[in-house]
Design a protein around this motif. Structure first.
Motif, PDB file in Angstrom:
ATOM      1  N   ALA A  72       0.836  -1.202   0.000  1.00 26.55           N
ATOM      2  CA  ALA A  72       0.000   0.000   0.000  1.00 26.55           C
ATOM      3  C   ALA A  72       0.872   1.254   0.000  1.00 26.55           C
ATOM      4  CB  ALA A  72      -0.926  -0.001   1.221  1.00 26.55           C
ATOM      5  N   GLU A  73       1.953   1.208   0.793  1.00 25.16           N
ATOM      6  CA  GLU A  73       2.861   2.358   0.837  1.00 25.16           C
ATOM      7  C   GLU A  73       3.545   2.546  -0.523  1.00 25.16           C
ATOM      8  OE1 GLU A  73       3.191   4.731   2.714  1.00 25.16           O
ATOM      9  OE2 GLU A  73       5.109   5.624   2.149  1.00 25.16           O
ATOM     10  N   ALA A  74       3.915   1.408  -1.167  1.00 25.35           N
ATOM     11  CA  ALA A  74       4.526   1.495  -2.498  1.00 25.35           C
ATOM     12  C   ALA A  74       3.542   2.120  -3.491  1.00 25.35           C
ATOM     13  CB  ALA A  74       4.951   0.104  -2.968  1.00 25.35           C
ATOM     14  N   PHE A  75       2.280   1.735  -3.387  1.00 26.63           N
ATOM     15  CA  PHE A  75       1.263   2.318  -4.266  1.00 26.63           C
ATOM     16  C   PHE A  75       1.090   3.809  -3.970  1.00 26.63           C
ATOM     17  CE2 PHE A  75       0.199  -1.788  -5.794  1.00 26.63           C
ATOM     18  CZ  PHE A  75      -0.582  -1.613  -6.916  1.00 26.63           C
ATOM     19  N   ARG A  76       1.169   4.179  -2.689  1.00 24.79           N
ATOM     20  CA  ARG A  76       1.028   5.605  -2.347  1.00 24.79           C
ATOM     21  C   ARG A  76       2.166   6.419  -2.961  1.00 24.79           C
ATOM     22  NH1 ARG A  76       2.513   9.502   1.020  1.00 24.79           N
ATOM     23  NH2 ARG A  76       4.239   8.277   1.869  1.00 24.79           N
TER      24      ARG A  76
END
Lengths: 80, 220
Positions: free
Chosen positions: B203-207
């Motif tokens: 999720a952080e990578a997507f953010r």
């Protein structure tokens, strides 16, 4: 001015591709073929809808038009 | 570079996966809720809850049925029995209550809801990937939502069912330390936390990807 402020404010960079193309009697499609840049991207640039320009794009456009980056782009004075 | 152009899944595969998720989500939602509501209507009948047999509580297991065996436990009241089924112990007791059934089937309910929620989150994410915009706004939030769904289905559901076991044990008087039985939860917390942590990292990578995507928006 912080980076966030710069991101939300509209830029004042003006593109002069219209004038340069007219001076050389060239169409956007011809320029796209010569520069190896898509018509879509050149259209975005010409209509001041671009928010950033790659050096490679600018170099290709300048090579095709025989001009310098300063001939293609300028910064408009602040509105206020 | 050739490796960067390798396609891992084509538009057809993504479309198929989306359709599968929609079907699974619908089945999970309807099936999970229906199974749970059905349980509420059976209050008073027999309810089966997972339990652990404490060491020393049973000296022998009678293999009357190769797939399902009765486990003799000292002190079981009339109408209650403990059976082992594929490695798990199920305590069946008559005279169930609505809270017992609600909790006993909470794992299935939450699993169904989690599958439906995951489908609801994944279908638009897959669609944006198919359209060439994997870092579209909201995808990071969707991946984070998957971590919540994983924990809800994998940990909260079995925990609630374990509470159901506790209620049943308490009702039939086997909740003491000497009863030989204790509520069981089937979740593997370590694996779940690992999965949730991986999804949180994703999720952080997507953010970050959404930020980069915003930065290159309008780049020519």
């Amino acid at each position: 001015m912080s980076g966030d402020d710069a991101a939300v404010e509209p830029h004042r960079v003006v593109c002069h591709l219209d004038r340069l193309l007219a001076e050389q009697g060239m169409t956007l499609t011809e320029l796209a073929e010569r520069a190896g840049v898509t018509v879509v991207n050149l259209s975005v640039l010409k209509n001041d809808r671009a928010r950033a320009v790659r050096f490679s794009t600018l170099t290709a456009v300048c090579d095709a038009l025989g001009c310098q980056p300063g001939d293609v782009l300028s910064v408009a004075p602040p509105h206020r | 570079m050739g490796a960067r152009r390798t396609r891992f899944i084509g538009p057809g595969g993504i479309g198929l996966l989306s359709a599968l998720l929609l079907v699974l989500g619908a089945v999970g939602l309807v099936g999970g809720v229906a199974y749970w509501v059905n349980g509420l209507t059976q209050a008073g009948a027999a309810v089966t809850v997972p339990v652990h047999l404490l060491p020393g509580a049973s000296s022998q297991v009678e293999a009357a049925d190769p797939d399902r065996v009765a486990v003799p436990v000292a002190g079981l009241p009339a109408g209650a029995r403990v059976t082992a089924d594929t490695g798990e112990l199920g305590l069946t007791a008559w005279g169930s209550t609505i809270p017992e059934y609600a909790l006993a089937r909470a794992d299935t309910l939450l699993l169904g809801l989690a599958v439906a929620f995951a489908g609801y989150l994944l279908v638009p994410l897959l669609r944006s990937v198919q359209e060439g915009h994997p870092f579209a706004d909201g995808n990071a939030r969707r991946v984070a939502g998957l971590a919540v769904a994983l924990l809800a289905a994998g940990w909260l559901g079995p925990f609630l069912t374990g509470l159901g076991s506790l209620l049943v044990l308490r009702r039939i008087g086997l909740d003491g330390a000497d009863s030989g039985l204790e509520p069981a939860t089937t979740s593997n917390l370590g694996l779940l936390l690992l999965g949730a942590a991986l999804l949180a990292v994703l999720a952080e990578a997507f953010r970050r990807g959404e930020q980069i995507s915003d930065d290159v928006d309008g780049l020519v």
